[in-house]
Write a protein that holds these residues in place. Structure first.
Motif, mmCIF file in Angstrom:
data_model
loop_
_atom_site.group_PDB
_atom_site.id
_atom_site.type_symbol
_atom_site.label_atom_id
_atom_site.label_comp_id
_atom_site.label_asym_id
_atom_site.label_seq_id
_atom_site.Cartn_x
_atom_site.Cartn_y
_atom_site.Cartn_z
ATOM 1 N N ALA A 34 0.835 -1.205 0.000
ATOM 2 C CA ALA A 34 0.000 0.000 0.000
ATOM 3 C C ALA A 34 0.870 1.256 0.000
ATOM 4 C CB ALA A 34 -0.926 -0.004 1.218
ATOM 5 N N MET A 35 1.936 1.227 0.808
ATOM 6 C CA MET A 35 2.833 2.389 0.842
ATOM 7 C C MET A 35 3.484 2.616 -0.518
ATOM 8 S SD MET A 35 4.753 2.687 4.502
ATOM 9 C CE MET A 35 4.819 0.983 4.992
ATOM 10 N N ASP A 36 3.893 1.531 -1.169
ATOM 11 C CA ASP A 36 4.497 1.662 -2.501
ATOM 12 C C ASP A 36 3.501 2.263 -3.491
ATOM 13 O OD1 ASP A 36 6.855 0.669 -1.611
ATOM 14 O OD2 ASP A 36 6.582 -1.360 -2.436
ATOM 15 N N ALA A 37 2.257 1.806 -3.418
ATOM 16 C CA ALA A 37 1.247 2.307 -4.359
ATOM 17 C C ALA A 37 1.008 3.803 -4.135
ATOM 18 C CB ALA A 37 -0.057 1.521 -4.200
ATOM 19 N N ILE A 38 0.944 4.215 -2.872
ATOM 20 C CA ILE A 38 0.665 5.622 -2.556
ATOM 21 C C ILE A 38 1.862 6.497 -2.930
ATOM 22 C CG2 ILE A 38 0.205 7.221 -0.657
ATOM 23 C CD1 ILE A 38 -1.393 4.877 0.654
ATOM 24 N N LYS A 39 3.088 5.987 -2.658
ATOM 25 C CA LYS A 39 4.273 6.731 -3.088
ATOM 26 C C LYS A 39 4.311 6.844 -4.606
ATOM 27 C CE LYS A 39 7.478 5.540 0.628
ATOM 28 N NZ LYS A 39 8.588 4.630 0.971
ATOM 29 N N ASP A 43 4.894 7.279 4.773
ATOM 30 C CA ASP A 43 5.588 6.279 5.581
ATOM 31 C C ASP A 43 4.626 5.579 6.537
ATOM 32 O OD1 ASP A 43 4.981 8.238 7.385
ATOM 33 O OD2 ASP A 43 7.053 8.829 7.801
ATOM 34 N N ASP A 44 5.184 4.751 7.430
ATOM 35 C CA ASP A 44 4.382 3.978 8.386
ATOM 36 C C ASP A 44 3.484 4.855 9.247
ATOM 37 O OD1 ASP A 44 4.537 1.089 8.527
ATOM 38 O OD2 ASP A 44 6.711 1.362 8.659
#
Ligand code: ZN
Length: 208
Positions: free
Chosen positions: A108-113, A121-122
């Motif tokens: 999810a973090m990769d997709a949002i970045k 980040d977390d």
């Protein structure tokens, strides 16, 4: 004595803000102006008559637009739409999967970045997840409808596949995750058949 009288429309500003001026080709400040016809005596307005409509005027180039120009997104809003939309969709998918899987969170973090929030980040993810819990049901319609205006069909399919891969990061899609994916697709303006096609292709790609 010669009386000089006449009728004239005067405008006054009743509001202002930022909009996308098509003549200037960028975000500009506007004045929202309302007009009124006056009876004038020696060119001085003395008696207010009827209202004659309102418009939006660019403060830079002076072009006047109908009020509905304000429903078009500004360039700044368009630039925010993709990251905002991906953030809302990714959080909805994470929630559907429980929100605790490390693999799903990383995905999810990769997709949002990837959608433009470089410093996501977390901490940001936890904040989004707890905000989403507070506002049940999550508001997907607003952010995703704004994205859908700008994305052509292949890009919507890419968007949905990104969201499905979050659900697949920790194994097969659960019923809740599948439901979340269909909801994202619907808010992007995709038909149920298109959604099924993208979801199953992404599932096949993940298991291959
Ligand atoms: Zn302008």
């Amino acid at each position: 004595m010669l009386l000089i009288f006449g009728l004239r429309v005067f405008y006054r500003a009743v509001g202002q803000g930022m909009f996308h001026c098509q003549r200037c080709g960028g975000d500009r400040e506007y004045r929202h102006r309302a007009g009124r016809r006056w009876f004038t005596l020696f060119f001085i307005p003395v008696i207010p008559l009827n209202h004659v409509g309102e418009h939006v005027q660019c403060t830079i180039c002076g072009t006047r637009y109908r009020m509905d120009v304000l429903s078009l997104p500004t360039t700044a809003q368009m630039q925010e739409a993709l990251p905002d939309g991906m953030r809302a969709a990714a959080i909805a998918m994470l929630r559907a999967g429980g929100g605790s899987s490390a693999a799903a969170r990383r995905r999810a973090m990769d997709a949002i970045k990837g959608a433009g929030v470089a410093d996501y980040d977390d901490v940001a993810l936890d904040a989004d997840l707890s905000a989403a819990v507070m506002s049940a049901p999550p508001d997907l319609a607003g952010p995703l409808n704004r994205v859908a205006i700008q994305l052509a069909v292949p890009a919507r399919e890419w968007f949905l596949a990104e969201v499905v891969r979050i659900g697949l990061a920790d194994g097969m899609l659960s019923d809740d995750e599948r439901h979340a994916a269909r909801e994202v697709a619907a808010q992007l303006g995709m038909t149920p058949a298109q959604a099924r096609g993208v979801i199953s292709m992404t599932e096949e790609g993940a298991s291959a």
